[in-house]
Design an enzyme around this catalytic site. Sequence first.
Site, mmCIF file in Angstrom:
data_model
loop_
_atom_site.group_PDB
_atom_site.id
_atom_site.type_symbol
_atom_site.label_atom_id
_atom_site.label_comp_id
_atom_site.label_asym_id
_atom_site.label_seq_id
_atom_site.Cartn_x
_atom_site.Cartn_y
_atom_site.Cartn_z
ATOM 1 N N TRP A 1 -86.540 -14.414 1.757
ATOM 2 C CA TRP A 1 -86.495 -14.771 3.188
ATOM 3 C C TRP A 1 -86.773 -13.552 4.057
ATOM 4 O O TRP A 1 -87.075 -13.667 5.239
ATOM 5 C CB TRP A 1 -85.140 -15.394 3.544
ATOM 6 C CG TRP A 1 -83.965 -14.443 3.551
ATOM 7 C CD1 TRP A 1 -83.623 -13.557 2.583
ATOM 8 C CD2 TRP A 1 -82.975 -14.298 4.578
ATOM 9 N NE1 TRP A 1 -82.484 -12.874 2.920
ATOM 10 C CE2 TRP A 1 -82.064 -13.308 4.139
ATOM 11 C CE3 TRP A 1 -82.772 -14.896 5.813
ATOM 12 C CZ2 TRP A 1 -80.961 -12.915 4.905
ATOM 13 C CZ3 TRP A 1 -81.671 -14.500 6.566
ATOM 14 C CH2 TRP A 1 -80.785 -13.519 6.113
ATOM 15 N N ASP A 2 -86.686 -12.370 3.437
ATOM 16 C CA ASP A 2 -86.965 -11.116 4.140
ATOM 17 C C ASP A 2 -88.262 -11.218 4.943
ATOM 18 O O ASP A 2 -88.367 -10.706 6.060
ATOM 19 C CB ASP A 2 -87.147 -9.954 3.141
ATOM 20 C CG ASP A 2 -85.947 -9.750 2.226
ATOM 21 O OD1 ASP A 2 -85.282 -10.745 1.910
ATOM 22 O OD2 ASP A 2 -85.704 -8.609 1.826
ATOM 23 N N GLU B 1 -73.910 -12.637 0.665
ATOM 24 C CA GLU B 1 -73.958 -13.113 -0.726
ATOM 25 C C GLU B 1 -72.664 -12.872 -1.499
ATOM 26 O O GLU B 1 -72.586 -13.185 -2.683
ATOM 27 C CB GLU B 1 -75.133 -12.438 -1.440
ATOM 28 C CG GLU B 1 -76.478 -12.909 -0.905
ATOM 29 C CD GLU B 1 -77.667 -12.175 -1.511
ATOM 30 O OE1 GLU B 1 -77.512 -10.986 -1.865
ATOM 31 O OE2 GLU B 1 -78.747 -12.784 -1.603
ATOM 32 N N LYS C 1 -71.094 -8.982 2.829
ATOM 33 C CA LYS C 1 -72.141 -8.063 2.376
ATOM 34 C C LYS C 1 -73.064 -7.654 3.520
ATOM 35 O O LYS C 1 -73.479 -6.505 3.623
ATOM 36 C CB LYS C 1 -72.956 -8.756 1.281
ATOM 37 C CG LYS C 1 -74.046 -7.903 0.678
ATOM 38 C CD LYS C 1 -74.700 -8.636 -0.473
ATOM 39 C CE LYS C 1 -75.814 -7.832 -1.105
ATOM 40 N NZ LYS C 1 -76.464 -8.566 -2.186
ATOM 41 N N GLN C 2 -73.424 -8.619 4.355
ATOM 42 C CA GLN C 2 -74.445 -8.345 5.373
ATOM 43 C C GLN C 2 -74.266 -9.293 6.549
ATOM 44 O O GLN C 2 -73.506 -10.265 6.451
ATOM 45 C CB GLN C 2 -75.828 -8.512 4.766
ATOM 46 C CG GLN C 2 -76.128 -9.918 4.280
ATOM 47 C CD GLN C 2 -77.253 -9.954 3.268
ATOM 48 O OE1 GLN C 2 -77.024 -9.766 2.082
ATOM 49 N NE2 GLN C 2 -78.473 -10.191 3.729
HETATM 50 O O1 IFM Z 1 -83.037 -11.128 0.630
HETATM 51 C C1 IFM Z 1 -82.169 -10.084 0.389
HETATM 52 C C2 IFM Z 1 -80.773 -10.627 0.407
HETATM 53 O O2 IFM Z 1 -80.456 -11.146 1.661
HETATM 54 C C3 IFM Z 1 -79.785 -9.555 0.039
HETATM 55 N N1 IFM Z 1 -80.112 -8.972 -1.226
HETATM 56 C C4 IFM Z 1 -81.446 -8.389 -1.254
HETATM 57 C C5 IFM Z 1 -82.489 -9.433 -0.931
HETATM 58 C C6 IFM Z 1 -83.892 -8.827 -0.935
HETATM 59 O O3 IFM Z 1 -84.015 -7.859 0.051
#
Ligand code: IFM
Length: 767
Positions: A330-331, A474, A588-589
């Site tokens: 999705w990046d 995640e 995580k993010q």
């Molecule tokens: O798409 C990301 C994900 O959101 C977090 N882990 C790494 C992936 C690739 O950059």
Amino acid sequence: MKDLWSISTAEHTDGKETIMRRGNVYQIANGYMGYRGTLDEFTSEQLVGITLAGIFDRVGPAWREPVNAPNGGFTSVSLGGAELSALGNKVTRHRQTLRFGNALFERQTSFAFKGTTLTVRSARFLSAETPNLGVIRFSITCSRAATVTVRTGIDGNIWDLNGPHLLGLAATRRDSVLFVEGRTNESSKRVAVAETADIDFGKVTYESRGNRSLRVVHLRAEAGTTYTFHKYFAVFTDNDAVRGSVAEAAIETVLQARSLGYEDCLARHGARWQEKWNRSDVTIEGDDEAQLALRYSILQLLMVAPVKGSANSIPARALSGQVYKGAIFWDTEMFMFPFFIHTYPEKAVELMRYRIKTLDGARRKAKTEGRGYRGAFYAWESQETGDDACTYYNIGDPSTGRALRTYFRDKQVHISGDVAIAMWDYFRLTGDDSLLLEGGAEVILECARFYYSYAYYKDEKRRYEILDVIGPDEYHERVNNNAFTSMVAKETFTIAIATVNHLRRRHPKELRTLLKKLRIEGELPAFRDAARRLFIPGADAKTGIIEQFDGYLGLRESSVKELKARMIHPDEYLGAGQGLAVPTKIIKQADVVMMLNLFRTRFSAEIKRANWEYYEPRTEHGSSLSACAYAMVAAEFGNLDFAYKYFLKTAKIDLEAKYKVYVGSVFMGGSHPAANGGAWMTAVLGFGGVHADEKRVAINPRLCRKWRRLQFHLAYKGDDFRMNITKNSVTVASSRANTRVHAVLVAGKPVKCSPGRPVTVRYRQAR
Ligand code: IFM
């Protein structure tokens, strides 16, 4: 004055990790291939990689990954019989440089041996005009007369994480053209590399050993004379549409390049780069650190943008190696696409064509995952067919060596909506609906269909819910009503209906054909219903906090510091069932903050602030995608210092190369194009305050403290604009070639921008 168009280093030390990181920082690419920033004499040991876009291979049960081509850039030099390497002990000086203006890599190294100093200089680029072509200028100078041997040609001994991928690699020669060809192991695709050089000194012999095809130049070098030659190498694969064989195409390409010569090839390449920068450069006055980092980030994006007509996309680690399976996440849609759609729509369209090309893979995935769904469930890690490269046990536990079950593949369902949103944005922001007709509308409708089959209708609540998912965070798997995911799913329904409405008005015949093909007309009322009644967790009336998912607020409080202190292994993964973060609120993010950013016009500054302040101390930023979301939302509610801190973190990630290289036991050391895109977004959309929708462009600048002036280019609905922003004025220059008058909203004030007539608006920056 500081040069803000290049980076360079004198570092040449050994050590696998340093070499790996430098290989990323100094890489060059041209969308067709990436060439790691390694030196001419390096081989597989030093992680030389010419990573090809869009061609993948699998060996045995190991991960499928992109294919690396044999290295047509190889050259080594021996002085008095001793082979020279920048990693050896004979180096007296070294400098390597990456020039942003034309993506040119240069190195200069002096070696001393038995009283003679030999200096090697080389410059290389991957042609922006001929994507299959690489060009190198190489020269040597000795301080005293000396016996020098130069070996130059193709080195088939290449770096592979999970290879070897090329079977039957055979080295041959046709006159002065060296040639290596092999076939991929899984689908038997040919990969051919040809190389030629214009050497007019010394005595040349040839050496073909195994998978190495070299020309050996024996030279009695005179003191102070510089011996220069040029190398041309070309890579072709069965993915290329060529008339004859890939071998012939490669040979012809290098011969043509050689007849043009280095300077001409460079000039053509440079002209293409000039066009790229004209459209994409962002200038910042008052902050050299930010300027350099941002320009470097933009360079990275421009280098890996897919070749026209390739329908390729950009992997999460770009073309910096085989890292992360060369997979597209999705990046691309959420973090890179905005840069391209606002500066380079011709590249944005390739990214979308890739999703159209892989729609069948997404359909296959929907059918076979979980309880079996309908429509298109895009791969979490997508390669050339769109089948999911993400495994169910996707992370290795570094302490036990065991593979951990993760639900990235089966539960990170927001991916389909991310694709649908970008597809619709392409139409909204370019005004070009041809892509919708060429498969884009089908993608959108199939994504909506997927969500409808995934959602639950709760009779008692009279609403749909999206359950059992992973949001962007995640560490918390299989959660219900994740705000980000539900919002994206709901938006997909809205977009699906808008797509149908648009086609009904403008292309009724094509719509009828599509609805018939998909047999979907009867489902449209359900999509409408879901667009209205899909549940999204709302903001708490008192605190303004949006709960990330059901039950999040009841999790244990902790801190990133506490969790790190409890880790047994430095690469331990904090999620996946047993991970330390799982029972806690540590994420995580960016997740809720990511949603606030993606749907930024739908939330007030107060809600943004409340959630930013709540989630920020609870975010590990364990993904390179996180910092820019925090930067942009902070810019929106006016905390410009925090926005700046996160902006720099994002913009410098690949320049500093201090990111983590392992997640669990999985090697992930490569570059971060999503963060590069995030840097651009923060500068232009965040600090620049640009917001474009189908109606118009709005600008509401919030320049951070140090920035005196911000200038950038913007593409909108087929026209081009240059923006010039200071702390108290905005000038919008509509290009002379533009076709119409645009209404632009500057700091809340509507202005009309006619082609070739810049408009300046004075404003007071909000505090
Ligand atoms: O798409 C990301 C994900 O959101 C977090 N882990 C790494 C992936 C690739 O950059």
